[in-house]
Scaffold this motif. Structure first.
Motif, short mmCIF file in Angstrom:
data_model
loop_
_atom_site.label_atom_id
_atom_site.label_comp_id
_atom_site.label_asym_id
_atom_site.label_seq_id
_atom_site.Cartn_x
_atom_site.Cartn_y
_atom_site.Cartn_z
N LEU A 157 0.85 -1.18 0.00
CA LEU A 157 0.00 0.00 0.00
C LEU A 157 0.89 1.24 0.00
CD1 LEU A 157 -2.55 -1.01 2.80
CD2 LEU A 157 -2.88 -1.24 0.34
N LYS A 158 0.57 2.21 -0.82
CA LYS A 158 1.33 3.46 -0.83
C LYS A 158 0.38 4.65 -0.84
CE LYS A 158 1.86 3.80 -5.88
NZ LYS A 158 2.83 3.89 -6.99
N ASP A 159 0.89 5.81 -0.41
CA ASP A 159 0.07 7.01 -0.41
C ASP A 159 0.32 7.81 -1.69
OD1 ASP A 159 2.49 8.39 -0.09
OD2 ASP A 159 2.17 8.81 2.03
N LYS A 160 -0.32 8.96 -1.80
CA LYS A 160 -0.22 9.75 -3.03
C LYS A 160 1.17 10.33 -3.25
CE LYS A 160 -2.23 13.75 -0.65
NZ LYS A 160 -3.38 14.69 -0.65
N ASN A 161 2.00 10.33 -2.20
CA ASN A 161 3.39 10.78 -2.32
C ASN A 161 4.35 9.62 -2.58
OD1 ASN A 161 2.80 13.57 -1.80
ND2 ASN A 161 2.56 13.06 0.37
N ASN A 162 3.77 8.46 -2.90
CA ASN A 162 4.54 7.26 -3.25
C ASN A 162 5.30 6.67 -2.06
OD1 ASN A 162 4.85 5.51 -5.47
ND2 ASN A 162 6.96 6.16 -5.75
N ARG A 163 4.85 6.98 -0.85
CA ARG A 163 5.45 6.38 0.33
C ARG A 163 4.65 5.16 0.74
NH1 ARG A 163 5.29 11.89 3.75
NH2 ARG A 163 3.12 11.49 3.17
N LEU A 207 -2.91 2.17 -4.22
CA LEU A 207 -2.82 3.53 -3.69
C LEU A 207 -3.90 3.70 -2.63
CD1 LEU A 207 -1.70 6.45 -3.87
CD2 LEU A 207 -3.45 6.88 -5.61
N HIS A 208 -3.50 4.17 -1.46
CA HIS A 208 -4.44 4.34 -0.35
C HIS A 208 -4.32 5.74 0.21
CE1 HIS A 208 -5.82 3.24 3.99
NE2 HIS A 208 -6.82 3.70 3.27
#
Length: 318
Positions: free
Chosen positions: A118-124, A216-217
């Motif tokens: 799972l990653k966030d919108k900043n690709n973390r 993407l979460h």
């Protein structure tokens, strides 16, 4: 039907739109699947619009905001698939996600619950190296120290095996789901994912994460979409810790765990509340005032009613 994709929504229509579009445009090969959206009584006039927009999606309207676990179970009752994929509405799947989860589960029957990166919108990337809470690991410092000594998640293997995975993306067979009686509706929000993973583990199902696909979460996008919802949601995190302790800790560790949670939580929230009186323009600090009030009400009610359940829980006895 191979897969039933079940999404519980509460006033998260814009993220849900992107989620559904990603599902409907995903690589499906020969996989037959259905999509079920359970709306937890958003009551904002959007239900009919989205139902008409997505004719191939099954929309179910709940008559109350009865929580994530109850919404998932309601969707599962309508599901026809051999496998269930529970998704948060604030997720966007990759084109290969459905295929990877399905083929991996078929290839590895020992898997009880499967998730992915799972990653966030900043690709973390979000942490998927989760451990079951215990008396010494239920607090942040204990979890941090434990992770520093646990190395089984390291490496580049296709699969790795944490204790539990986020409810934002859980893939499970209908058979295993029914064997543990689905999601525990003691929880209104949070920690229901920890408990279902624990139940599956106790029945020798492996909790597994595949690195071969990523979702993407937008974390919190479905539970913290306004000030009131945010402080209620953050309060429920703390309440659900007590519910988890009561349901899963041994008789000897329950009492100290509850006491530690109460003492440290009230001290922390009281300090932040006092600080907010001097920094009154800080919204995050202001939130703690409401959380402290909510918790005082909760602890008073817990003593009065002799229950750790949230008033929001469908299992709460009025």
């Amino acid at each position: 039907m191979d897969i039933s994709i079940i999404i519980v929504n509460y006033r998260s229509w814009k993220p849900l739109l992107k989620c559904l579009e990603s599902i409907l445009s995903a690589d499906k090969a020969n996989i037959l699947f259905e999509v079920i959206v359970v709306d937890n009584f958003s009551d904002d006039g959007q239900f009919d619009f989205y139902q008409n927009k997505f004719k191939n999606v099954v929309f179910v309207q709940n008559d109350t905001n009865s929580g994530f676990a109850n919404g998932c179970n309601l969707g599962a009752k309508r599901a026809k698939g051999k496998y269930f994929l529970f998704l948060n509405p604030d997720t966007i799947i990759s084109p290969n996600t459905i295929d990877v989860l399905y083929t991996t589960s078929k290839k590895h029957p020992e898997i009880g619950i499967l998730s992915c990166l799972l990653k966030d919108k900043n690709n973390r990337h979000f942490n998927q190296q989760n451990i079951f809470p215990s008396l010494f690991q239920i607090f942040g410092i204990g979890r941090f120290l434990y992770r520093k000594t646990k190395t089984s998640f390291n490496g580049d293997e296709e699969l790795f095996y944490p204790d539990w995975v986020s409810g934002a993306a859980i893939f499970i067979s209908k058979h295993r789901f029914e064997k543990v009686n689905g999601w525990n509706e003691d929880y209104w929000l949070y920690f229901e994912d920890v408990e279902i993973c624990k139940k599956i583990s106790q029945q020798n199902g492996k909790i597994t994460v595949t690195r071969n696909t990523t979702i993407l979460h937008e974390h919190g996008g479905s539970s913290r979409n306004d000030f009131e919802t945010e402080h209620i949601s953050k309060t429920e995190v703390l309440i659900s810790k007590h519910v988890y302790v009561n349901n899963n800790f041994s008789a000897l560790s329950k009492v100290p765990a509850h006491l530690f949670l109460i003492i440290f939580t009230l001290i922390e929230k009281s300090f932040l509340t006092i600080l907010s009186l001097f920094l009154f323009s800080n919204i995050k600090l202001k939130t703690n005032r409401h959380i402290l009030k909510n918790l005082c009400d909760y602890y008073f009610n817990a003593i009065k009613k002799q229950t750790w359940l949230s008033k929001q829980s469908v299992n709460y006895q009025k």
